[in-house]
Write a protein that holds these residues in place. Structure first.
Motif, PDB file in Angstrom:
ATOM      1  N   PRO A   1      37.030  62.466  95.249  1.00 12.37           N
ATOM      2  CA  PRO A   1      36.576  61.948  93.963  1.00 12.37           C
ATOM      3  C   PRO A   1      37.741  61.669  93.025  1.00 12.37           C
ATOM      4  CG  PRO A   1      36.323  64.323  94.025  1.00 12.37           C
ATOM      5  CD  PRO A   1      36.898  63.918  95.346  1.00 12.37           C
ATOM      6  N   LEU A   2      37.838  60.458  92.516  1.00 14.58           N
ATOM      7  CA  LEU A   2      38.904  60.132  91.574  1.00 14.58           C
ATOM      8  C   LEU A   2      38.321  60.137  90.160  1.00 14.58           C
ATOM      9  CD1 LEU A   2      40.553  57.303  93.652  1.00 14.58           C
ATOM     10  CD2 LEU A   2      41.516  59.548  93.171  1.00 14.58           C
ATOM     11  N   ALA A   3      39.007  60.835  89.261  1.00 15.96           N
ATOM     12  CA  ALA A   3      38.435  61.049  87.935  1.00 15.96           C
ATOM     13  C   ALA A   3      38.640  59.869  86.997  1.00 15.96           C
ATOM     14  CB  ALA A   3      39.029  62.314  87.328  1.00 15.96           C
ATOM     15  N   TRP A   4      39.775  59.164  87.149  1.00 15.61           N
ATOM     16  CA  TRP A   4      40.116  58.121  86.183  1.00 15.61           C
ATOM     17  C   TRP A   4      40.448  56.821  86.898  1.00 15.61           C
ATOM     18  CZ3 TRP A   4      38.875  60.415  81.854  1.00 15.61           C
ATOM     19  CH2 TRP A   4      39.069  61.788  81.720  1.00 15.61           C
ATOM     20  N   PRO A   5      40.267  55.700  86.237  1.00 11.71           N
ATOM     21  CA  PRO A   5      40.602  54.413  86.878  1.00 11.71           C
ATOM     22  C   PRO A   5      42.096  54.106  86.818  1.00 11.71           C
ATOM     23  CG  PRO A   5      39.581  54.031  84.733  1.00 11.71           C
ATOM     24  CD  PRO A   5      39.609  55.515  84.926  1.00 11.71           C
ATOM     25  N   ASN A   6      42.926  54.943  87.443  1.00 12.89           N
ATOM     26  CA  ASN A   6      44.381  54.734  87.442  1.00 12.89           C
ATOM     27  C   ASN A   6      44.755  53.506  88.261  1.00 12.89           C
ATOM     28  OD1 ASN A   6      43.633  57.624  87.333  1.00 12.89           O
ATOM     29  ND2 ASN A   6      45.779  57.887  86.872  1.00 12.89           N
TER      30      ASN A   6
ATOM     31  N   ASP B   1      50.043  54.581  90.734  1.00 16.92           N
ATOM     32  CA  ASP B   1      50.050  55.954  90.233  1.00 16.92           C
ATOM     33  C   ASP B   1      49.367  56.925  91.199  1.00 16.92           C
ATOM     34  OD1 ASP B   1      51.490  55.399  88.022  1.00 16.92           O
ATOM     35  OD2 ASP B   1      49.873  55.637  86.559  1.00 16.92           O
TER      36      ASP B   1
ATOM     37  N   LEU C   1      51.190  60.131  93.137  1.00 11.94           N
ATOM     38  CA  LEU C   1      50.789  61.547  93.074  1.00 11.94           C
ATOM     39  C   LEU C   1      51.121  62.273  94.376  1.00 11.94           C
ATOM     40  CD1 LEU C   1      47.411  61.497  91.116  1.00 11.94           C
ATOM     41  CD2 LEU C   1      49.562  62.547  90.432  1.00 11.94           C
TER      42      LEU C   1
ATOM     43  N   PHE D   1      53.986  64.648  94.139  1.00 13.02           N
ATOM     44  CA  PHE D   1      53.850  65.755  93.178  1.00 13.02           C
ATOM     45  C   PHE D   1      54.700  66.968  93.557  1.00 13.02           C
ATOM     46  CE2 PHE D   1      51.723  69.566  91.547  1.00 13.02           C
ATOM     47  CZ  PHE D   1      51.570  69.239  90.212  1.00 13.02           C
TER      48      PHE D   1
ATOM     49  N   LEU E   1      54.453  61.031  86.866  1.00 10.30           N
ATOM     50  CA  LEU E   1      53.950  59.656  86.839  1.00 10.30           C
ATOM     51  C   LEU E   1      54.625  58.860  85.735  1.00 10.30           C
ATOM     52  CD1 LEU E   1      50.105  59.827  87.462  1.00 10.30           C
ATOM     53  CD2 LEU E   1      51.987  59.587  89.065  1.00 10.30           C
TER      54      LEU E   1
ATOM     55  N   GLN F   1      39.889  67.222  78.939  1.00 15.53           N
ATOM     56  CA  GLN F   1      39.355  66.106  79.718  1.00 15.53           C
ATOM     57  C   GLN F   1      40.070  65.991  81.056  1.00 15.53           C
ATOM     58  OE1 GLN F   1      39.565  62.784  76.964  1.00 15.53           O
ATOM     59  NE2 GLN F   1      38.377  63.987  75.504  1.00 15.53           N
TER      60      GLN F   1
ATOM     61  N   ARG G   1      51.489  69.346  81.887  1.00 19.02           N
ATOM     62  CA  ARG G   1      50.845  68.036  81.934  1.00 19.02           C
ATOM     63  C   ARG G   1      50.809  67.423  83.328  1.00 19.02           C
ATOM     64  NH1 ARG G   1      55.878  67.691  80.528  1.00 19.02           N
ATOM     65  NH2 ARG G   1      57.209  65.895  80.926  1.00 19.02           N
ATOM     66  N   ARG G   2      51.834  67.723  84.151  1.00 15.89           N
ATOM     67  CA  ARG G   2      51.875  67.133  85.495  1.00 15.89           C
ATOM     68  C   ARG G   2      50.654  67.538  86.328  1.00 15.89           C
ATOM     69  NH1 ARG G   2      55.397  66.770  89.564  1.00 15.89           N
ATOM     70  NH2 ARG G   2      55.486  69.014  89.770  1.00 15.89           N
TER      71      ARG G   2
ATOM     72  N   SER H   1      47.718  65.304  85.759  1.00 20.31           N
ATOM     73  CA  SER H   1      47.759  64.081  86.568  1.00 20.31           C
ATOM     74  C   SER H   1      47.245  64.371  87.963  1.00 20.31           C
ATOM     75  CB  SER H   1      49.190  63.554  86.698  1.00 20.31           C
ATOM     76  OG  SER H   1      49.761  63.314  85.456  1.00 20.31           O
TER      77      SER H   1
ATOM     78  N   THR I   1      43.588  64.350  88.809  1.00 21.35           N
ATOM     79  CA  THR I   1      42.921  63.056  88.949  1.00 21.35           C
ATOM     80  C   THR I   1      42.307  62.915  90.344  1.00 21.35           C
ATOM     81  OG1 THR I   1      44.466  62.037  87.424  1.00 21.35           O
ATOM     82  CG2 THR I   1      43.300  60.560  88.906  1.00 21.35           C
TER      83      THR I   1
ATOM     84  N   ARG J   1      43.881  56.160  76.309  1.00 19.41           N
ATOM     85  CA  ARG J   1      43.918  56.111  77.771  1.00 19.41           C
ATOM     86  C   ARG J   1      44.320  54.759  78.377  1.00 19.41           C
ATOM     87  NH1 ARG J   1      39.134  58.902  78.358  1.00 19.41           N
ATOM     88  NH2 ARG J   1      39.988  60.934  77.946  1.00 19.41           N
TER      89      ARG J   1
ATOM     90  N   TYR K   1      45.625  55.393  82.080  1.00 22.63           N
ATOM     91  CA  TYR K   1      44.574  56.372  82.363  1.00 22.63           C
ATOM     92  C   TYR K   1      45.121  57.672  82.947  1.00 22.63           C
ATOM     93  CZ  TYR K   1      41.487  52.456  81.505  1.00 22.63           C
ATOM     94  OH  TYR K   1      40.852  51.406  80.921  1.00 22.63           O
ATOM     95  N   ASP K   2      46.414  57.935  82.703  1.00 27.86           N
ATOM     96  CA  ASP K   2      47.000  59.161  83.231  1.00 27.86           C
ATOM     97  C   ASP K   2      46.823  60.280  82.198  1.00 27.86           C
ATOM     98  OD1 ASP K   2      48.516  61.107  84.414  1.00 27.86           O
ATOM     99  OD2 ASP K   2      50.434  60.236  83.801  1.00 27.86           O
ATOM    100  N   PRO K   3      46.141  61.381  82.567  1.00 22.94           N
ATOM    101  CA  PRO K   3      45.905  62.462  81.591  1.00 22.94           C
ATOM    102  C   PRO K   3      47.203  63.027  81.020  1.00 22.94           C
ATOM    103  CG  PRO K   3      44.629  62.835  83.591  1.00 22.94           C
ATOM    104  CD  PRO K   3      45.515  61.657  83.863  1.00 22.94           C
TER     105      PRO K   3
ATOM    106  N   ARG L   1      50.156  61.486  80.513  1.00 21.34           N
ATOM    107  CA  ARG L   1      50.767  60.599  79.532  1.00 21.34           C
ATOM    108  C   ARG L   1      49.883  60.400  78.304  1.00 21.34           C
ATOM    109  NH1 ARG L   1      52.638  55.753  83.385  1.00 21.34           N
ATOM    110  NH2 ARG L   1      51.206  56.812  84.795  1.00 21.34           N
TER     111      ARG L   1
END
Lengths: 257, 329
Positions: free
Chosen positions: A87-92, A96, A100, A103, A109, B76, B208-209, B212, B215, B265, B270-272, B274
């Motif tokens: 599941p991807l939470a955000w529309p990156n 990006d 990840l 990491f 990022l 979030q 913060r990393r 990301s 995600t 965002r 859309y990177d949490p 950043r």
């Protein structure tokens, strides 16, 4: 050489035994497919190998070190993981998400160092995503998305990787595409442990098959040795015809027993 | 590069908003008078109005907004949901409840630190509860509902305290508190709460990393090397500290933490990770501007900042809920 070894693993939840006496190994340069019906303990076994599941007996080690003793980042630098649910939470952007994968190497990022950037570029090229790097992932098809996830995994440049049903929900063409990417990774010297439900595909691409049922490994060997009509009947309860063909082994499933 | 522009705009906006906050008030003052007062070359009265009344008030709005903005963005990221926010999840309500408690029993008079500490304890309690629940509850919708329940329960307990208020004075004290405001805040108030807010913001920024990484979902995030337990503890601690101290300074102000990250965002891919700092800056600016609005509106009694924030924020919350652009629940 980075080798993943599990010895006599047992996992229990309350009184139920989830895994019993599970031993296996994974070396760089081999593609091992794990086969077995739903509930056979495949995912639990992967979780043990990733150090995410407590065991009541046995041990899993990477290059001799118990996985439970490795920090998450150390483990991730040796063993990449593609889970079944993604599941991807955000529309990156595609870039990006792939980044990840770096990491555990300390990548942030938007501010990748030269080594990380090169690894991300190589993964994007290997997975044929060059034209999609700036796209947002909510605008991709299922097949494209599966390549993005796989690119994320190989961007980590680990010697070993574990994938849980990487081709589920894909059409035949994209299944073969992902299978080929896994094969390329192995040909480049990686070791892959892949859970598959696609028996024919497993017979075609794997160097070795691990057969599981009821929390135990019932067979471990090359497709030619272990892919038999009797075994398919005993593991899945299906009638089939297995025979050699030009590509290795041909499996035809006729029906349930 | 785009991020550099974003920071440029936000910082310029904040400076302008702070100057504007010094311009407007119950006594209208011309720009030249204000500038002279800022530089200290004006009658003592003007200098006091600007330096001791308007500026600390504007700075209070700025730090409260920043705390709520960064906490919203971090929650979030942790909970992987654009609707997570200290107000929606009941964190501000719990902090306000704990703070009201000290007002009700007159404990706050003992030391200037008692109310902020109580507020932080309330906020930490709520964030911990949410983080523990998040480990068991897979559905983010259920988690938001849990926050709504927590918020309602805190509100109910608060109503109980109001109901039982011994006299009209403590009642109005508590109500003023609950509505949320930065009016009449002094540098002393700022001195107590700002370090706590900064501490919370630093904790969130350092981790913060991991936001990301989340995600990808918790399973894959742990797969790429994230220590999930540490990440949860850090965000709970950071958001609890920042929100608790913000509530101690200004009472319960909701929805800023949801609006600011939502606007930010798209500018940060859309990177949490950043989105943390820009969300803090934007939310701070929004509250400074909203507080100017509160002072300019021609109402008989000055409106409370928290009321205005909710009047703007709640519809925005509904808008975001309807527009949700997520891939997966």
């Amino acid at each position: 050489m980075t080798e993943l070894v599990a010895k006599k693993i047992a996992v229990r939840a309350r009184d139920t035994s989830l895994l019993e006496d599970v031993s296996l190994s994974l070396r760089p340069g081999e593609l091992v497919a794990v086969l077995g019906p739903n509930g056979a303990g495949k995912t639990t076994m992967l979780r043990v190998l990733l150090g995410q599941q407590k065991v009541v007996a046995g041990s899993a080690t990477i290059a001799g070190t118990p996985v439970a003793d490795l920090s998450p980042a150390e483990r991730a630098r040796n063993l990449a993981y593609l889970p079944q649910r993604r599941p991807l939470a955000w529309p990156n952007t595609v870039r990006d998400i792939v980044a990840l994968g770096r990491f555990a190497h300390g990548a942030t990022l938007g501010r990748l160092g030269p080594v990380d950037r090169a690894a991300v570029r190589a993964a994007i090229e290997a997975c044929d995503l060059v034209h999609l790097v700036d796209r947002h992932i909510d605008n991709l098809s299922g097949g494209e998305l599966s390549r993005v996830h796989f690119a994320r995994v190989i961007a980590a440049q680990t010697p070993l990787l574990i994938a849980d049903e990487p081709v589920a929900e894909l059409d035949p063409r994209h299944q073969l595409g992902i299978a080929q990417l896994i094969r390329n990774y192995v040909n480049d010297g990686g070791g892959a442990l892949v859970v598959l439900h696609e028996i024919g595909l497993a017979a075609r691409i794997a160097d070795r098959l691990i057969w599981m049922k009821n929390g135990r490994i019932v067979a471990d060997g090359s497709p030619r040795e272990t892919m038999t009509e009797v075994r398919l009947e005993e593991i899945y309860g299906i009638r089939s015809r297995v025979g050699p063909d030009a590509n290795g082994i041909d499996v035809r499933i006729d029906g349930v027993i | 590069m785009r991020t550099a522009y974003l920071y440029g705009w936000l910082i310029t906006g904040i400076v302008l908003a702070l100057v504007a906050a010094c311009l407007f008030g119950s006594t209208p003052m011309s720009i030249t008078r204000v500038m002279a007062a800022i530089l200290g070359q004006a009658p003592a009265g003007d200098v006091i109005v600007i330096w001791e009344i308007r500026l600390p008030r504007a700075l209070a709005a700025l730090v409260v907004g920043a705390a709520l903005g960064i906490s919203g963005a971090a929650l979030q990221g942790l909970l992987r949901n654009p609707l997570a926010e200290p107000g929606v999840l009941g964190v501000t309500a719990s902090a306000a409840l704990a703070a009201t408690f000290t007002l009700y029993y007159g404990l706050a008079a003992g030391s200037a630190y008692i109310l902020p500490m109580a507020s932080i304890v309330g906020a930490l309690g709520a964030t911990s509860l949410l983080a523990i629940a998040a480990m068991r509850i897979r559905s983010v919708v259920t988690l938001i509902l849990l926050g709504v329940g927590l918020s309602s329960f805190s509100a109910a307990l608060m109503s109980l305290l109001l109901n039982l208020a011994p006299n009209p004075f403590s009642l109005s004290d508590m109500i003023n508190w609950l509505l949320g405001s930065v009016a009449n805040r002094s540098y002393d108030d700022l001195k107590i709460t700002t370090p706590l807010i900064l501490a919370g913001m630093i904790i969130l920024f350092v981790t913060r990393r991991g936001l990301s990484a989340l995600t990808l979902g918790e399973e894959a995030a742990s797969g790429i090397g994230l220590d999930l337990r540490k990440q949860r503890i850090a965000v709970v601690l950071g958001a609890g500290l920042a929100t608790g101290a913000a509530v101690a300074l200004a009472g319960a102000i909701g929805f800023v933490g949801i609006v600011a990250p939502h606007i930010v965002r798209p500018f940060v891919g859309y990177d949490p990770a950043r989105s943390l700092l820009p969300s803090a800056l934007l939310a701070g600016m929004i509250l400074v501007l909203a507080d100017i609005g509160v002072r300019l509106l021609p109402t008989n009694t000055e409106l409370k900042l928290g009321v205005v924030a909710a009047l703007i924020g709640a519809p925005a919350f509904i808008w975001i809920a309807v527009q949700r652009r997520t891939i997966n629940d």
